[in-house]
Design a protein around this motif. Structure first.
Motif, PDB file in Angstrom:
ATOM      1  N   MET A   1     -21.123  22.896  -1.077  1.00 26.73           N
ATOM      2  CA  MET A   1     -20.077  22.520  -0.112  1.00 26.73           C
ATOM      3  C   MET A   1     -19.170  21.412  -0.662  1.00 26.73           C
ATOM      4  SD  MET A   1     -20.818  21.916   3.891  1.00 26.73           S
ATOM      5  CE  MET A   1     -19.519  21.965   5.078  1.00 26.73           C
ATOM      6  N   THR A   2     -19.201  21.257  -1.999  1.00 27.82           N
ATOM      7  CA  THR A   2     -18.463  20.147  -2.617  1.00 27.82           C
ATOM      8  C   THR A   2     -16.964  20.268  -2.434  1.00 27.82           C
ATOM      9  OG1 THR A   2     -20.201  19.972  -4.265  1.00 27.82           O
ATOM     10  CG2 THR A   2     -18.108  18.891  -4.752  1.00 27.82           C
ATOM     11  N   LEU A   3     -16.414  21.467  -2.632  1.00 28.28           N
ATOM     12  CA  LEU A   3     -14.972  21.650  -2.532  1.00 28.28           C
ATOM     13  C   LEU A   3     -14.471  21.339  -1.138  1.00 28.28           C
ATOM     14  CD1 LEU A   3     -14.448  24.884  -4.651  1.00 28.28           C
ATOM     15  CD2 LEU A   3     -13.865  22.540  -5.275  1.00 28.28           C
ATOM     16  N   ALA A   4     -15.158  21.853  -0.123  1.00 32.22           N
ATOM     17  CA  ALA A   4     -14.742  21.603   1.255  1.00 32.22           C
ATOM     18  C   ALA A   4     -14.837  20.134   1.602  1.00 32.22           C
ATOM     19  CB  ALA A   4     -15.598  22.428   2.221  1.00 32.22           C
ATOM     20  N   THR A   5     -15.881  19.468   1.097  1.00 28.56           N
ATOM     21  CA  THR A   5     -16.038  18.035   1.372  1.00 28.56           C
ATOM     22  C   THR A   5     -14.917  17.229   0.750  1.00 28.56           C
ATOM     23  OG1 THR A   5     -18.434  18.317   1.432  1.00 28.56           O
ATOM     24  CG2 THR A   5     -17.607  16.070   1.151  1.00 28.56           C
ATOM     25  N   ASN A   6     -14.566  17.572  -0.500  1.00 28.32           N
ATOM     26  CA  ASN A   6     -13.472  16.863  -1.177  1.00 28.32           C
ATOM     27  C   ASN A   6     -12.155  17.053  -0.452  1.00 28.32           C
ATOM     28  OD1 ASN A   6     -15.210  15.949  -3.108  1.00 28.32           O
ATOM     29  ND2 ASN A   6     -14.711  17.535  -4.618  1.00 28.32           N
ATOM     30  N   LEU A   7     -11.909  18.251   0.061  1.00 29.85           N
ATOM     31  CA  LEU A   7     -10.662  18.514   0.777  1.00 29.85           C
ATOM     32  C   LEU A   7     -10.572  17.686   2.039  1.00 29.85           C
ATOM     33  CD1 LEU A   7      -8.064  20.073   1.072  1.00 29.85           C
ATOM     34  CD2 LEU A   7      -9.343  21.909   2.193  1.00 29.85           C
ATOM     35  N   LEU A   8     -11.685  17.570   2.766  1.00 25.96           N
ATOM     36  CA  LEU A   8     -11.686  16.749   3.979  1.00 25.96           C
ATOM     37  C   LEU A   8     -11.421  15.293   3.636  1.00 25.96           C
ATOM     38  CD1 LEU A   8     -12.143  16.375   6.984  1.00 25.96           C
ATOM     39  CD2 LEU A   8     -14.599  16.167   6.534  1.00 25.96           C
ATOM     40  N   SER A   9     -12.018  14.804   2.525  1.00 23.03           N
ATOM     41  CA  SER A   9     -11.802  13.411   2.123  1.00 23.03           C
ATOM     42  C   SER A   9     -10.344  13.161   1.802  1.00 23.03           C
ATOM     43  CB  SER A   9     -12.667  13.086   0.894  1.00 23.03           C
ATOM     44  OG  SER A   9     -14.035  13.219   1.221  1.00 23.03           O
ATOM     45  N   LYS A  38     -11.033  28.185   4.639  1.00 17.45           N
ATOM     46  CA  LYS A  38     -11.096  29.211   3.595  1.00 17.45           C
ATOM     47  C   LYS A  38     -12.138  28.845   2.546  1.00 17.45           C
ATOM     48  CE  LYS A  38      -6.302  30.814   4.023  1.00 17.45           C
ATOM     49  NZ  LYS A  38      -4.963  30.883   3.353  1.00 17.45           N
ATOM     50  N   LEU A  39     -12.142  27.597   2.124  1.00 14.53           N
ATOM     51  CA  LEU A  39     -13.140  27.154   1.152  1.00 14.53           C
ATOM     52  C   LEU A  39     -14.552  27.240   1.720  1.00 14.53           C
ATOM     53  CD1 LEU A  39     -11.391  24.027  -0.412  1.00 14.53           C
ATOM     54  CD2 LEU A  39     -11.958  26.147  -1.577  1.00 14.53           C
ATOM     55  N   LEU A  40     -14.676  26.859   2.989  1.00 12.68           N
ATOM     56  CA  LEU A  40     -15.987  26.902   3.621  1.00 12.68           C
ATOM     57  C   LEU A  40     -16.502  28.329   3.709  1.00 12.68           C
ATOM     58  CD1 LEU A  40     -18.238  25.370   5.062  1.00 12.68           C
ATOM     59  CD2 LEU A  40     -16.966  25.651   7.204  1.00 12.68           C
ATOM     60  N   THR A  41     -15.602  29.267   4.071  1.00  3.31           N
ATOM     61  CA  THR A  41     -16.002  30.681   4.155  1.00  3.31           C
ATOM     62  C   THR A  41     -16.450  31.200   2.801  1.00  3.31           C
ATOM     63  OG1 THR A  41     -14.444  31.048   5.964  1.00  3.31           O
ATOM     64  CG2 THR A  41     -15.216  32.994   4.781  1.00  3.31           C
ATOM     65  N   ALA A  42     -15.714  30.829   1.758  1.00  6.00           N
ATOM     66  CA  ALA A  42     -16.087  31.255   0.404  1.00  6.00           C
ATOM     67  C   ALA A  42     -17.431  30.679   0.005  1.00  6.00           C
ATOM     68  CB  ALA A  42     -15.004  30.842  -0.584  1.00  6.00           C
ATOM     69  N   GLN A  43     -17.686  29.442   0.358  1.00  8.19           N
ATOM     70  CA  GLN A  43     -18.957  28.823   0.012  1.00  8.19           C
ATOM     71  C   GLN A  43     -20.123  29.466   0.773  1.00  8.19           C
ATOM     72  OE1 GLN A  43     -17.340  24.718   0.647  1.00  8.19           O
ATOM     73  NE2 GLN A  43     -18.467  24.259  -1.229  1.00  8.19           N
ATOM     74  N   LEU A  44     -19.862  29.813   2.040  1.00  7.38           N
ATOM     75  CA  LEU A  44     -20.908  30.480   2.821  1.00  7.38           C
ATOM     76  C   LEU A  44     -21.253  31.835   2.221  1.00  7.38           C
ATOM     77  CD1 LEU A  44     -19.750  29.637   6.474  1.00  7.38           C
ATOM     78  CD2 LEU A  44     -21.854  28.849   5.369  1.00  7.38           C
ATOM     79  N   GLN A  45     -20.224  32.544   1.765  1.00  9.73           N
ATOM     80  CA  GLN A  45     -20.442  33.868   1.190  1.00  9.73           C
ATOM     81  C   GLN A  45     -21.182  33.793  -0.147  1.00  9.73           C
ATOM     82  OE1 GLN A  45     -16.430  35.331   1.051  1.00  9.73           O
ATOM     83  NE2 GLN A  45     -16.511  36.191   3.135  1.00  9.73           N
ATOM     84  N   ASN A  46     -21.008  32.706  -0.850  1.00 11.50           N
ATOM     85  CA  ASN A  46     -21.588  32.594  -2.190  1.00 11.50           C
ATOM     86  C   ASN A  46     -22.712  31.560  -2.270  1.00 11.50           C
ATOM     87  OD1 ASN A  46     -19.635  34.301  -4.014  1.00 11.50           O
ATOM     88  ND2 ASN A  46     -18.304  33.094  -2.662  1.00 11.50           N
ATOM     89  N   GLN A  47     -23.248  31.167  -1.134  1.00 13.79           N
ATOM     90  CA  GLN A  47     -24.311  30.170  -1.145  1.00 13.79           C
ATOM     91  C   GLN A  47     -25.593  30.746  -1.724  1.00 13.79           C
ATOM     92  OE1 GLN A  47     -25.670  28.912   2.752  1.00 13.79           O
ATOM     93  NE2 GLN A  47     -25.140  30.892   3.649  1.00 13.79           N
ATOM     94  N   ASP A  48     -26.409  29.871  -2.222  1.00 13.73           N
ATOM     95  CA  ASP A  48     -27.705  30.251  -2.777  1.00 13.73           C
ATOM     96  C   ASP A  48     -28.660  30.510  -1.617  1.00 13.73           C
ATOM     97  OD1 ASP A  48     -30.099  30.555  -4.039  1.00 13.73           O
ATOM     98  OD2 ASP A  48     -29.972  28.699  -5.219  1.00 13.73           O
TER      99      ASP A  48
END
Length: 227
Positions: A1-9, A38-48
């Motif tokens: 979730m790093t990308l989404a977190t950085n965007l919020l910051s 959009k980033l969050l959705t992508a991360q959910l789809q590709n999560q481990d």
């Protein structure tokens, strides 16, 4: 979730509610929110599957967006209230057109050889001063005229006649004026408060404050001292 977190910051840092207009901040927040989702959705789809995303962290970030949105909405309402207040101030100031007022100003304007009338303080308001020394200077600080007048039990009127210390008439324009108290021994007692008296010709607005025009002299509404 790093990308989404950085965007919020970056959103919270780049959109300080106190430094941007509410409309501009809302537009940026909406764009960043779409990118975040959009980033969050992508991360959910590709999560481990063995290390799923933390639902609490996801909820906390959405709550931060909601908090920023509420701050922007509050700012927008405050801007509306300020607009109403500015309009009311203008209406109040407009009622002064045509009236004689006294305003605080360290400048006088000379027009057709006539300057605004000065109102010097009464003895009871001047401390130990018994006289007033009026000094008129030009834009470069050169003293053009000095005059001493006695103070009375009521406010004393004094008007510069547009003549310098050599008896020469100066050109129309704006000049600085200062008043110093003089005690019975002839010693200076310090600056004295004074006002300029004139008729309000028109009202305008500069920034948040209405301005009163007394001939060619313009002062802020907050400089009004007496009607």
């Amino acid at each position: 979730m790093t990308l989404a977190t950085n965007l919020l910051s970056s959103t919270t840092a780049a959109t300080p509610v106190s430094q941007a207009t509410s409309s501009g901040a809302a537009a940026k927040l909406g764009a960043d929110m779409n990118s975040f989702l959009k980033l969050l959705t992508a991360q959910l789809q590709n999560q481990d599957p063995l290390a799923p995303m933390d639902a609490n962290a996801f909820t906390a970030q959405l709550a931060q967006y909601s908090s920023i949105e509420q701050q922007i909405a509050t700012n927008k309402n405050m801007e509306s209230l300020l607009d109403v207040q500015r309009a009311n101030s203008m209406l109040s100031a407009t009622s002064l057109v045509g009236q004689q007022v006294e305003v605080a100003s360290d400048s006088v304007t000379l027009r057709s050889g006539t300057a605004q009338q000065m109102q010097l303080p009464a003895l009871g308001q001047a401390g130990t001063a018994r006289q007033a020394l009026v000094t008129v200077t030009d834009a470069s600080g050169t003293v053009l005229r000095q005059a001493t007048t006695s103070l009375g039990s009521d406010a004393t009127s004094w008007r510069w006649d547009g003549v310098d210390s050599r008896g020469k008439r100066v050109v129309d324009g704006t000049y600085k004026v200062a008043v110093t108290g003089i005690d019975s021994s002839g010693a200076a007692t310090g600056p004295l408060d004074f006002t300029l008296r004139g008729t309000v010709d028109s009202v305008s607005r500069s920034g948040d404050e209405p301005r009163l025009s007394l001939g060619s002299l313009s002062v802020g509404f907050g400089n009004l001292r007496r009607l």
